[in-house]
Write a protein that holds these residues in place. Structure first.
Motif, PDB file in Angstrom:
ATOM      1  N   LEU B 203       0.858  -1.284   0.154  1.00  0.00           N
ATOM      2  CA  LEU B 203       0.050   0.016  -0.173  1.00  0.00           C
ATOM      3  C   LEU B 203       1.080   1.222  -0.158  1.00  0.00           C
ATOM      4  CD1 LEU B 203      -3.044  -0.082   2.305  1.00  0.00           C
ATOM      5  CD2 LEU B 203      -2.937  -0.222  -0.155  1.00  0.00           C
ATOM      6  N   GLN B 206       2.197   2.035  -3.320  1.00  0.00           N
ATOM      7  CA  GLN B 206       1.018   2.192  -4.305  1.00  0.00           C
ATOM      8  C   GLN B 206       0.600   3.631  -4.284  1.00  0.00           C
ATOM      9  OE1 GLN B 206      -2.176  -0.415  -3.140  1.00  0.00           O
ATOM     10  NE2 GLN B 206      -1.613  -2.086  -4.636  1.00  0.00           N
ATOM     11  N   THR B 207       0.930   4.173  -2.952  1.00  0.00           N
ATOM     12  CA  THR B 207       0.378   5.508  -2.660  1.00  0.00           C
ATOM     13  C   THR B 207       1.693   6.709  -2.555  1.00  0.00           C
ATOM     14  OG1 THR B 207       0.653   4.977  -0.275  1.00  0.00           O
ATOM     15  CG2 THR B 207      -1.599   4.870  -1.486  1.00  0.00           C
TER      16      THR B 207
ATOM     17  N   VAL C 104     -16.810   1.565  -0.605  1.00  0.00           N
ATOM     18  CA  VAL C 104     -15.883   2.615  -0.886  1.00  0.00           C
ATOM     19  C   VAL C 104     -15.534   2.894  -2.194  1.00  0.00           C
ATOM     20  CG1 VAL C 104     -13.348   2.920  -0.446  1.00  0.00           C
ATOM     21  CG2 VAL C 104     -14.743   1.976   1.306  1.00  0.00           C
ATOM     22  N   LEU C 108     -15.791   6.666  -4.319  1.00  0.00           N
ATOM     23  CA  LEU C 108     -14.756   7.111  -5.222  1.00  0.00           C
ATOM     24  C   LEU C 108     -15.211   7.285  -6.586  1.00  0.00           C
ATOM     25  CD1 LEU C 108     -11.787   8.155  -5.055  1.00  0.00           C
ATOM     26  CD2 LEU C 108     -11.192   5.508  -5.922  1.00  0.00           C
ATOM     27  N   VAL C 202     -12.060   1.042 -10.652  1.00  0.00           N
ATOM     28  CA  VAL C 202     -11.046   1.545  -9.571  1.00  0.00           C
ATOM     29  C   VAL C 202      -9.636   0.871 -10.071  1.00  0.00           C
ATOM     30  CG1 VAL C 202     -10.108   1.624  -7.288  1.00  0.00           C
ATOM     31  CG2 VAL C 202     -12.491   2.214  -7.700  1.00  0.00           C
ATOM     32  N   GLN C 206      -5.957   2.418 -11.146  1.00  0.00           N
ATOM     33  CA  GLN C 206      -4.955   2.231 -10.569  1.00  0.00           C
ATOM     34  C   GLN C 206      -3.702   1.834 -11.305  1.00  0.00           C
ATOM     35  OE1 GLN C 206      -6.215  -0.317  -7.622  1.00  0.00           O
ATOM     36  NE2 GLN C 206      -6.531   1.245  -5.989  1.00  0.00           N
TER      37      GLN C 206
ATOM     38  N   TYR D 200     -11.010   4.612   1.887  1.00  0.00           N
ATOM     39  CA  TYR D 200     -11.279   5.674   0.748  1.00  0.00           C
ATOM     40  C   TYR D 200     -10.267   6.618   0.851  1.00  0.00           C
ATOM     41  CZ  TYR D 200     -13.259   9.659  -1.384  1.00  0.00           C
ATOM     42  OH  TYR D 200     -13.360  10.656  -2.401  1.00  0.00           O
ATOM     43  N   VAL D 202      -7.030   5.878   0.879  1.00  0.00           N
ATOM     44  CA  VAL D 202      -6.110   5.018   0.396  1.00  0.00           C
ATOM     45  C   VAL D 202      -6.474   4.922  -1.244  1.00  0.00           C
ATOM     46  CG1 VAL D 202      -4.971   3.053   0.191  1.00  0.00           C
ATOM     47  CG2 VAL D 202      -5.343   4.062   2.551  1.00  0.00           C
ATOM     48  N   LEU D 203      -7.729   4.636  -1.234  1.00  0.00           N
ATOM     49  CA  LEU D 203      -8.007   4.260  -2.849  1.00  0.00           C
ATOM     50  C   LEU D 203      -8.035   5.829  -3.585  1.00  0.00           C
ATOM     51  CD1 LEU D 203     -11.109   2.277  -3.313  1.00  0.00           C
ATOM     52  CD2 LEU D 203      -8.839   1.737  -3.521  1.00  0.00           C
ATOM     53  N   GLU D 204      -8.316   6.882  -2.882  1.00  0.00           N
ATOM     54  CA  GLU D 204      -8.241   8.061  -3.418  1.00  0.00           C
ATOM     55  C   GLU D 204      -6.901   8.258  -4.047  1.00  0.00           C
ATOM     56  OE1 GLU D 204      -7.785  12.087  -4.293  1.00  0.00           O
ATOM     57  OE2 GLU D 204      -7.249  11.282  -2.323  1.00  0.00           O
ATOM     58  N   GLN D 206      -4.511   6.483  -4.392  1.00  0.00           N
ATOM     59  CA  GLN D 206      -4.168   5.465  -5.405  1.00  0.00           C
ATOM     60  C   GLN D 206      -4.360   5.681  -6.679  1.00  0.00           C
ATOM     61  OE1 GLN D 206      -5.616   1.968  -3.967  1.00  0.00           O
ATOM     62  NE2 GLN D 206      -3.618   1.243  -2.781  1.00  0.00           N
TER      63      GLN D 206
END
Lengths: 223, 223, 223, 223
Positions: B203, B206-207, C104, C108, C202, C206, D200, D202-204, D206
């Motif tokens: 993670l 990824q970020t 989630v 997004l 998503v 990514q 959220y 983290v996904l945002e 990514q």
């Protein structure tokens, strides 16, 4: 349908439990996916069309011949993708189970095909798919998602005649994964292993340095 | 195999339940992974070769010596990676359980090794792996995935002789994670903790802002 | 509330089991989400306000009219978003269930709307949402998250009058997903399918190459 | 420990089931995490030190005073982080449960703190955390992970005195999430909701376009 032998019933029940497992994993969302078994004696048993896979029971299965024609008196409508199952049973004499699932990762990976296939990474996990060697190399075929399923089935049969597959399964573009095995247990293993490979491919791409080509050196880490 | 003592049976049953838990998590896809326990009295019990880990029962376990040789009259074939278990039992007198699993994240992280190891991030979670201090520092060894498993086992033994490991486990490149603990419960904890660390590492990458080096300041947030 | 018919009870129990399934998936965190069914005979049954969805029983459900007014003598307070359910039941005569969940990914994806909608990728999975054709094209409406829920409901009703929806569901910005189906089973299918699509979107983003526009060629892979 | 009242037992059993749920989610890997409840009558019940959270029973809980001192004759060692629980019970009279978990996302998000806090995105989900309004704004406090837990507890108490928290919980850097609620159910809700927010975030990140600042317009999508 006609009464099942004890062994056919056992295979069918095993498949039904695998279908529920797949649902738990999110691999047969909605009414997606279809599974079949071909017990040593007796007809092929396939999941019915348009049914959720988390709540099937053995009485819901539909008996068809290896060519995909309904067998017996009653039963639901067999899966709309029965021809794909028949293509595999006709081409792989030892195939005892064919499982078709839809995972998010398999959909995405199918887009990465080049020349009709995706190169698989040299993971230890490939051994379970029959790919061995120090730096294993294999590719997964990716077929177009023709609206007419028999057209996809024809291409699969053709591919079997032209050299076959590196691994016991293939992708259909933006559609899903189809695998086969000698029995339900092995088909389950193959689904799990290919899912592992797809999740690896996705994670690898998510963390890849931009512009860097994915290359794995030999086991000692050398070039 | 010869009858088990009540305690050996308890350890074996605990391991079998952990194997099913690992399957539920997707850490032993197909027939991947192998687990063993070494109860206080009695032989090592190891999972059989080529079996799915979601449906084992205690009768499936194979008894072997701490050196990995089969013990007793009957039983399946022990895991093909028994030599790795023996390498640990021979090097860590207090080891009572050795668990080897395949997670997607552990495969990916193994590729990030430099000089044969991966630096672990300074998470509070490292405490459970025996790494303490305000800004804990530790690395995880990553061994080449030699096709001959005993060759990997030799390197593990050599590493124990040369200073050992910062944490009770190691990676094999593109293969998986192996941990040990004093008993089944501790081995389970170590698998869970290392999985946590790997998922964090993935993670984080990824970020990560492009071109930014991962650095964690002291607890007060200062440089 | 007044006694339920056997069929209404069956629908309600099915919905309660779906609510628990959604909780297991993480789609109704805290007390989020609300579900309702409209059995062939009898009132609409909706989940109560402010309750966790993992532990409901049929006795917790609140009976309301299709317009959202409480029916019968007692019962908890119906969901604060009852007006959204009423908007759908009033606009879709065949709707037998309305499920509203918070995932989630759906939060997004709602941010990616352009002109009030998000284009859906041409996945095979869209067939389960009624979108067919070789290169299916559809969009999902995304409504503003007005603090006054009836204001959102009004916009939904207006949209039904202006041409309706490509798929049986819509998003509310940074809020969640609402779907309908003819019965509880179909509503469940639709939630699962839309979740699949959002997770695909998503993952696709990514792993997207920077600056590359997402385009899917025809089934043969041609341009 | 001294016999529990029926209500205290009920609260303890509810907490034990939440602990097992957290384990299933991967939020208390190894022996991580600690949970406590303060029933209306009777002492605080807290999870014991160094135990896995997936297999607790009510007899394992340790009774302590609201200040964290052991109560009664026997019992295991209370969690090493009991002082954090005491800090909250002492500052929030209505707090009936304190849950501390370790999620991968909460560890990562803690690194993104600026000036000791992380801004929360304007999700509908924030309502369940008490944050309301058309474009809700709130931040989550992030404390340094001092090796001495009482030092963290002191900072928490100080923060309560200096204006308190926007939401019923806080992060400790690279350590985990702590929440409180009026009873076990509400503490569970708060854990789930904050996990949602972290996933959220983290996904945002990514999927964020490089160099683009995250901004959410008003509900109508306007600037």
């Amino acid at each position: 349908m006609t009464p099942l032998s004890a062994e056919a019933r056992k295979w069918g029940e095993e498949m039904v439990s695998h279908a529920a497992f797949f649902h738990g994993r999110g691999w047969v969302a909605g009414t997606a996916g279809n599974l079949s078994v071909r017990p040593p004696e007796g007809p092929v048993l396939i999941t019915p069309s348009g049914r959720h896979k988390g709540t099937l029971s053995i009485g819901d299965l539909v008996a068809v011949s290896s060519e995909g024609s309904p067998v017996g008196e009653k039963g639901g409508r067999p899966s709309a993708e029965t021809s794909l199952h028949a293509a595999i049973y006709g081409s792989v004499p030892k195939a005892g189970a064919v499982y078709h699932v839809h995972t998010v990762e398999s959909n995405l990976v199918s887009l990465w095909a080049q020349d009709g296939g995706v190169g698989l990474p040299p993971l230890e996990m490939l051994k379970g798919l029959g790919v061995v060697g120090e730096n294993p190399s294999a590719r997964m075929e990716v077929f177009p998602n023709w609206p007419e399923v028999p057209k996809i089935a024809d291409e699969v049969v053709k591919r079997f005649g032209e050299g076959g597959f590196d691994v016991p399964g293939f992708l259909i573009r933006l559609h899903g994964l189809t695998v086969w095995g000698e029995d339900p247990a092995q088909a389950l293993h193959h689904v799990e292993l290919m899912d592992f490979v797809f999740r690896y491919l996705v994670l690898e791409r998510q963390t890849r340095e931009r512009g860097k080509v994915f290359q794995v050196p030999g086991p000692s880490g050398g070039p």
